[in-house]
Design a protein around this motif. Structure first.
Motif, PDB file in Angstrom:
ATOM      1  N   ALA A  77       0.704  -1.212   0.047  1.00  0.00           N
ATOM      2  CA  ALA A  77      -0.012  -0.021  -0.003  1.00  0.00           C
ATOM      3  C   ALA A  77       0.896   1.275  -0.013  1.00  0.00           C
ATOM      4  N   SER A  78       2.131   1.010  -0.042  1.00  0.00           N
ATOM      5  CA  SER A  78       3.101   2.252   0.397  1.00  0.00           C
ATOM      6  C   SER A  78       3.601   2.803  -1.069  1.00  0.00           C
ATOM      7  N   ASP A  79       3.850   4.033  -1.244  1.00  0.00           N
ATOM      8  CA  ASP A  79       4.437   4.456  -2.492  1.00  0.00           C
ATOM      9  C   ASP A  79       6.173   4.526  -2.255  1.00  0.00           C
ATOM     10  N   VAL A  80       6.366   4.970  -0.728  1.00  0.00           N
ATOM     11  CA  VAL A  80       7.839   4.895  -0.580  1.00  0.00           C
ATOM     12  C   VAL A  80       8.028   4.243   0.615  1.00  0.00           C
ATOM     13  N   VAL A  81       9.023   3.229   0.803  1.00  0.00           N
ATOM     14  CA  VAL A  81       9.768   2.619   1.827  1.00  0.00           C
ATOM     15  C   VAL A  81      10.721   2.807   2.311  1.00  0.00           C
ATOM     16  N   TYR A  98      12.276   2.472  -2.716  1.00  0.00           N
ATOM     17  CA  TYR A  98      12.997   1.994  -1.603  1.00  0.00           C
ATOM     18  C   TYR A  98      14.152   2.691  -1.221  1.00  0.00           C
ATOM     19  N   GLU A  99      14.195   3.393  -0.074  1.00  0.00           N
ATOM     20  CA  GLU A  99      15.493   3.623   0.610  1.00  0.00           C
ATOM     21  C   GLU A  99      15.787   3.231   1.664  1.00  0.00           C
ATOM     22  N   ASP A 100      17.185   3.014   2.048  1.00  0.00           N
ATOM     23  CA  ASP A 100      17.710   2.311   3.146  1.00  0.00           C
ATOM     24  C   ASP A 100      18.449   3.274   3.942  1.00  0.00           C
ATOM     25  N   TRP A 101      17.933   4.015   5.037  1.00  0.00           N
ATOM     26  CA  TRP A 101      18.649   5.196   5.962  1.00  0.00           C
ATOM     27  C   TRP A 101      19.653   4.401   7.063  1.00  0.00           C
ATOM     28  N   GLU A 102      20.624   4.564   6.875  1.00  0.00           N
ATOM     29  CA  GLU A 102      21.979   4.380   7.954  1.00  0.00           C
ATOM     30  C   GLU A 102      21.453   5.327   9.061  1.00  0.00           C
ATOM     31  N   ILE A 103      21.065   4.906  10.198  1.00  0.00           N
ATOM     32  CA  ILE A 103      20.850   5.582  11.316  1.00  0.00           C
ATOM     33  C   ILE A 103      21.084   4.881  12.338  1.00  0.00           C
ATOM     34  N   THR A 104      21.644   5.186  13.595  1.00  0.00           N
ATOM     35  CA  THR A 104      22.128   4.629  14.598  1.00  0.00           C
ATOM     36  C   THR A 104      20.800   4.235  15.450  1.00  0.00           C
ATOM     37  N   ASP A 105      20.648   3.033  15.947  1.00  0.00           N
ATOM     38  CA  ASP A 105      19.593   2.837  16.673  1.00  0.00           C
ATOM     39  C   ASP A 105      19.700   3.177  17.898  1.00  0.00           C
ATOM     40  N   PRO A 106      18.550   4.067  18.430  1.00  0.00           N
ATOM     41  CA  PRO A 106      18.853   4.738  19.569  1.00  0.00           C
ATOM     42  C   PRO A 106      18.478   3.937  20.855  1.00  0.00           C
TER      43      PRO A 106
END
Length: 134
Positions: A77-81, A98-106
């Protein structure tokens, strides 16, 4: 909300921090011009209280959200994941962005270390929304 709105799905492993913060920013900054979902490949029992605190400092209340499991229908159902550390757990459908964001897990971090993560997420969400809503 109308069904013709662009839809963003934010996914991280536990759906307790990064994806919840991103969804909070997208819902607030998107101001009704985008549908927002978030989920986790292995959802936690509850949202990270430090993420809630960091978002409250930014004026966004995510305290009432609950981690939920990633559903194939959410992706469909999503346009952007947007994935954050769990891209391999997300099903791939043609025509989706699709984008993969490299973000530190808080998870387990003190508030002083979560604030820069929150601010990074806000900048990324702002940039994402600028390309989706007018």
């Amino acid at each position: 909300m109308s069904d013709d709105l662009p839809s963003i799905l934010f996914v991280c492993v536990h759906n307790a921090g990064r994806s919840q913060m991103a969804a909070g920013f997208a819902a607030t900054l998107g101001a009704g011009q985008v549908r927002v979902l978030s989920a986790g490949s292995e959802p936690a029992d509850r949202i990270n209280p430090i993420a809630v605190e960091a978002m409250a400092e930014a004026g966004i209340d995510i305290a009432g959200t609950q981690p939920r499991v990633l559903a194939v229908d959410d992706v469909r159902a999503s346009d952007v994941v947007i994935t954050m550390g769990c891209g391999d757990a997300c099903p791939i459908f043609p025509g989706k962005r699709y984008e993969d964001w490299e973000i530190t897990d808080p998870a387990g971090l003190p508030i002083d270390e979560v604030r820069p993560i929150r601010d990074d997420i806000e900048q990324r969400v702002t940039a994402l929304l600028s390309g989706l809503v007018g």
